[in-house]
Design an enzyme around this catalytic site. Structure first.
Site, PDB file in Angstrom:
ATOM      1  N   LYS A 159      -6.775   6.237  10.952  1.00 20.64           N
ATOM      2  CA  LYS A 159      -8.199   6.244  11.327  1.00 20.64           C
ATOM      3  C   LYS A 159      -8.267   6.095  12.844  1.00 20.64           C
ATOM      4  CE  LYS A 159      -9.796   3.631   7.250  1.00 20.64           C
ATOM      5  NZ  LYS A 159     -10.300   2.297   6.854  1.00 20.64           N
ATOM      6  N   ASP A 176      -5.776  -0.218  -1.940  1.00 18.17           N
ATOM      7  CA  ASP A 176      -6.587  -1.017  -2.870  1.00 18.17           C
ATOM      8  C   ASP A 176      -7.893  -1.489  -2.259  1.00 18.17           C
ATOM      9  OD1 ASP A 176      -5.344  -2.924  -1.042  1.00 18.17           O
ATOM     10  OD2 ASP A 176      -6.056  -4.479  -2.408  1.00 18.17           O
ATOM     11  N   ASP A 208      -5.016   1.613  10.631  1.00 20.23           N
ATOM     12  CA  ASP A 208      -6.451   1.379  10.831  1.00 20.23           C
ATOM     13  C   ASP A 208      -6.640   0.839  12.260  1.00 20.23           C
ATOM     14  OD1 ASP A 208      -9.142   0.868  10.265  1.00 20.23           O
ATOM     15  OD2 ASP A 208      -8.746  -0.997   9.229  1.00 20.23           O
ATOM     16  N   GLY A 249       0.760  -1.262   0.000  1.00 23.44           N
ATOM     17  CA  GLY A 249       0.000   0.000   0.000  1.00 23.44           C
ATOM     18  C   GLY A 249       0.781   1.295   0.000  1.00 23.44           C
TER      19      GLY A 249
HETATM   20  P1  IMP Z   1      -4.307  -2.290  10.425  1.00 26.11           P
HETATM   21  O1  IMP Z   1      -3.415  -3.433  10.826  1.00 26.11           O
HETATM   22  O2  IMP Z   1      -5.743  -2.600  10.728  1.00 26.11           O
HETATM   23  O3  IMP Z   1      -3.884  -0.965  11.002  1.00 26.11           O
HETATM   24  O4  IMP Z   1      -4.303  -2.235   8.867  1.00 26.11           O
HETATM   25  C1  IMP Z   1      -3.314  -1.670   8.136  1.00 26.11           C
HETATM   26  C2  IMP Z   1      -3.392  -2.124   6.695  1.00 26.11           C
HETATM   27  O5  IMP Z   1      -4.739  -2.391   6.276  1.00 26.11           O
HETATM   28  C3  IMP Z   1      -2.899  -1.003   5.815  1.00 26.11           C
HETATM   29  O6  IMP Z   1      -1.520  -1.096   5.612  1.00 26.11           O
HETATM   30  C4  IMP Z   1      -3.727  -1.191   4.555  1.00 26.11           C
HETATM   31  O7  IMP Z   1      -3.056  -2.056   3.674  1.00 26.11           O
HETATM   32  C5  IMP Z   1      -5.012  -1.825   5.011  1.00 26.11           C
HETATM   33  N1  IMP Z   1      -6.123  -0.829   5.149  1.00 26.11           N
HETATM   34  C6  IMP Z   1      -6.627  -0.304   6.279  1.00 26.11           C
HETATM   35  N2  IMP Z   1      -7.623   0.569   6.015  1.00 26.11           N
HETATM   36  C7  IMP Z   1      -7.751   0.612   4.681  1.00 26.11           C
HETATM   37  C8  IMP Z   1      -8.590   1.352   3.790  1.00 26.11           C
HETATM   38  O8  IMP Z   1      -9.448   2.173   4.170  1.00 26.11           O
HETATM   39  N3  IMP Z   1      -8.396   1.110   2.470  1.00 26.11           N
HETATM   40  C9  IMP Z   1      -7.466   0.233   1.988  1.00 26.11           C
HETATM   41  N4  IMP Z   1      -6.648  -0.458   2.776  1.00 26.11           N
HETATM   42  C10 IMP Z   1      -6.778  -0.280   4.114  1.00 26.11           C
END
Ligand code: IMP
Length: 178
Positions: A132, A160, A104, A45
């Site tokens: 977020k 994506d 996220d 990403g």
């Molecule tokens: P986390 O481990 O939940 O913080 O997720 C992080 C990963 O989830 C990021 O590096 C993104 O690849 C993916 N991700 C989280 N939110 C989104 C979004 O709104 N759109 C696309 N990919 C996301």
């Protein structure tokens, strides 16, 4: 949902993104003036943000790539982080800038921080384009955040949905998720 039938609207324009990238680049240039830095791109990403950002950091940089996946191509994090590509060289004693696309739940960033810290860098600076805050499941301290956004799914500029939309030059919100 068919990934190609999403209705998108611009959320952060290309111009706004580039302005922010340049601001963060200036801050990092000041911070690392005269030092050698290893910038780590978190795949997939952050490849677009990363390639724009490192061009705005005016110091000696070597590039590393760290592949992880936690989303399984959907819209919610699996919570389990899988390494798809490890760093190609040691980072011990180096100043490291870790570049993420979005924080996220915070699980991926926490995993990455732990993994990098265990390799004894001289310093670790975390940068994410998006955060977020409402979605965080674990506390996650970040050094530089481009934009704090609401808890909605976004695509573009490297991000994506089921592998698509990474090539948009701006960040878009999806209008028609049920
Ligand atoms: P986390 O481990 O939940 O913080 O997720 C992080 C990963 O989830 C990021 O590096 C993104 O690849 C993916 N991700 C989280 N939110 C989104 C979004 O709104 N759109 C696309 N990919 C996301």
């Amino acid at each position: 949902m068919n990934p190609k039938s999403l209705k998108l609207s611009t959320y952060i324009s290309e111009e706004t993104l580039q302005k922010k990238v340049s601001e963060i680049g200036k801050i990092l240039t000041e911070k690392f003036k005269g030092k050698k830095v290893t910038a780590i791109c978190v795949l997939k990403g952050s490849f677009m943000f990363y390639s724009d950002l490192i061009r705005q950091i005016d110091t000696d940089i070597t590039c590393e790539f760290f592949g992880v996946s936690s989303y399984n191509g959907g819209t919610s994090s699996s919570g389990e982080v899988k390494v798809t590509l490890d760093l190609s060289s040691a980072i011990e004693g180096q100043h490291v800038i870790l570049v993420e696309d979005i924080v996220d739940t915070g699980l991926t960033m926490n995993y990455l921080k732990k993994s990098i810290e265990s390799r004894n860098p001289a310093s670790l600076t975390t940068v994410t384009l998006l955060e977020k805050p409402e979605a965080l499941k674990v506390p996650c301290k970040l050094d530089h955040v481009g934009f704090k956004i609401t808890n909605e799914f976004v695509v573009g500029y490297g991000l994506d949905y089921q592998g698509y939309y990474r090539n948009l030059p701006y960040i878009a919100q999806v209008q028609n998720f049920q």
